[in-house]
Scaffold this motif. Sequence first.
Motif, short mmCIF file in Angstrom:
data_model
loop_
_atom_site.label_atom_id
_atom_site.label_comp_id
_atom_site.label_asym_id
_atom_site.label_seq_id
_atom_site.Cartn_x
_atom_site.Cartn_y
_atom_site.Cartn_z
N ASP A 200 0.82 -1.08 -0.19
CA ASP A 200 -0.31 -0.11 0.05
C ASP A 200 1.00 1.37 0.27
OD1 ASP A 200 -2.05 -1.45 0.38
OD2 ASP A 200 -2.06 -1.76 2.54
N ALA A 201 1.69 1.06 -0.39
CA ALA A 201 3.41 2.20 0.22
C ALA A 201 2.65 3.54 -0.96
CB ALA A 201 4.52 2.02 -0.45
N ASP A 202 2.34 3.12 -2.33
CA ASP A 202 2.19 4.19 -3.44
C ASP A 202 0.68 4.92 -2.78
OD1 ASP A 202 4.38 3.79 -5.00
OD2 ASP A 202 3.74 2.30 -6.09
N ASP A 203 -0.04 4.45 -2.25
CA ASP A 203 -1.74 5.20 -2.28
C ASP A 203 -1.16 5.33 -0.61
OD1 ASP A 203 -2.35 3.97 -4.38
OD2 ASP A 203 -4.10 1.97 -2.73
N LEU A 204 -0.37 5.22 -0.21
CA LEU A 204 -0.28 5.96 1.70
C LEU A 204 0.30 7.56 0.89
CD1 LEU A 204 0.54 2.83 4.03
CD2 LEU A 204 -1.34 4.33 4.00
N CYS A 205 1.49 7.21 0.18
CA CYS A 205 2.52 8.09 -0.33
C CYS A 205 1.50 9.38 -1.15
CB CYS A 205 3.37 7.88 -1.26
SG CYS A 205 5.03 7.25 -0.17
N ARG A 206 0.16 9.10 -1.65
CA ARG A 206 -0.23 10.25 -2.45
C ARG A 206 -1.35 11.03 -1.34
NH1 ARG A 206 -0.13 6.37 -6.45
NH2 ARG A 206 -1.96 4.84 -5.75
N ALA A 207 -1.87 9.10 0.07
CA ALA A 207 -2.83 10.36 0.82
C ALA A 207 -1.31 10.82 2.27
CB ALA A 207 -2.97 9.85 1.57
N GLY A 208 -0.09 11.81 1.89
CA GLY A 208 1.06 12.53 2.57
C GLY A 208 1.38 11.29 3.23
N VAL A 209 1.47 9.93 3.50
CA VAL A 209 2.37 9.33 4.57
C VAL A 209 3.80 9.08 4.46
CG1 VAL A 209 2.04 7.28 6.03
CG2 VAL A 209 -0.32 8.23 5.45
N THR A 210 4.66 9.71 4.70
CA THR A 210 6.02 9.61 4.71
C THR A 210 6.74 7.93 4.41
OG1 THR A 210 6.61 10.99 5.86
CG2 THR A 210 5.73 11.43 3.17
N ALA A 211 6.34 7.76 5.55
CA ALA A 211 7.24 7.33 6.52
C ALA A 211 6.37 6.21 6.99
CB ALA A 211 8.11 7.17 7.20
N ALA A 212 6.40 4.91 7.79
CA ALA A 212 6.10 3.88 8.56
C ALA A 212 7.10 2.81 9.63
CB ALA A 212 5.20 2.73 7.57
N ILE A 213 6.19 2.49 10.98
CA ILE A 213 7.34 1.73 11.22
C ILE A 213 6.88 -0.17 11.35
CG2 ILE A 213 6.98 2.03 14.10
CD1 ILE A 213 6.15 3.85 14.61
N SER A 214 7.88 -0.33 10.99
CA SER A 214 8.05 -2.12 10.42
C SER A 214 6.52 -2.02 9.75
CB SER A 214 7.84 -2.72 11.69
OG SER A 214 9.56 -2.73 12.83
N PRO A 215 6.40 -1.94 9.06
CA PRO A 215 5.90 -1.87 7.76
C PRO A 215 6.09 -3.31 7.24
CG PRO A 215 7.07 -1.43 5.90
CD PRO A 215 7.90 -0.87 8.04
N ARG A 216 4.78 -4.29 6.81
CA ARG A 216 4.90 -5.52 7.06
C ARG A 216 4.59 -6.34 5.32
NH1 ARG A 216 -0.45 -4.41 9.58
NH2 ARG A 216 -1.47 -5.15 7.77
N THR A 217 5.50 -7.01 5.42
CA THR A 217 5.59 -7.63 3.86
C THR A 217 4.82 -8.59 3.43
OG1 THR A 217 7.81 -7.14 3.43
CG2 THR A 217 6.88 -8.51 2.55
N ASP A 218 3.50 -8.76 2.94
CA ASP A 218 2.65 -9.76 2.64
C ASP A 218 3.43 -10.98 2.18
OD1 ASP A 218 0.96 -8.32 3.53
OD2 ASP A 218 0.30 -6.87 1.17
N ALA A 219 2.82 -12.14 2.37
CA ALA A 219 3.21 -13.02 2.17
C ALA A 219 3.51 -13.55 0.97
CB ALA A 219 3.13 -14.57 3.02
#
Length: 227
Positions: free
Chosen positions: A208-227
């Motif tokens: 979801d990184a691209d969608d979050l960046c478009r919403a102004g979210v620049t960083a994340a705490i230990s983002p999950r990687t889907d299996a």
Amino acid sequence: MRLSSSPFASTTHDIAPKPVRFRTVVQLKDGAFLGAEAETRFAFEDRVSFGPAGARQPVADPARWLATQISTVAQAAAHGAMLQRPILFSAPVAALAHSNTPVACSAAIRQTLLAPQEVCLVFPDTAFAGDPADSSSRVARLRRLGFRAGIDMRKSWQTALNDSLRLLIDIIRIDARQVENDRDLATISMTADAAGIHVIADNARWRDADDLCRAGVTAAISPRTDA
């Protein structure tokens, strides 16, 4: 903020001794380190005790509690060789309201290997719900001593990002699951990003990184990687 490059590897570090655990904060656009979050075992309770039972309990000193947290986190970072900076961790509403907090925190940081700018104190959104001018002046006292400051909007997001706060706040912490569904939070996120404030998400997924960046979210705490 001091940044260093990082691959998209595991972003959780359990290298510090309890009661502190560190999780890395990474930029969503490229996975570069943006700092670290310190999770402590015990939290200060921002609540009022009523009745005789409450009266018999010792009154907690939020300024001293926060100063002790700074010392504990600094020791854990040194012990575990946690190098990512700044280190952000939760600070209680009562600490922002306490007049001794800046002095106590400044005295504590001088006894550690950390510099004030390497610490980001993140206060709950409710800490700013009363008098915005008063809250801004209290944050400004911490900033003058070199500390960074943030707002935790994971549970509520009522703080208005006025001109004063935009100059004082370094980060805003949100829940990625909320920003996807709440227009007001998305507006705050984009406003903060435009003002140069890092918006850091919990419960984020790399996909979801691209969608979050478009919403102004620049960083994340230990983002999950889907299996």
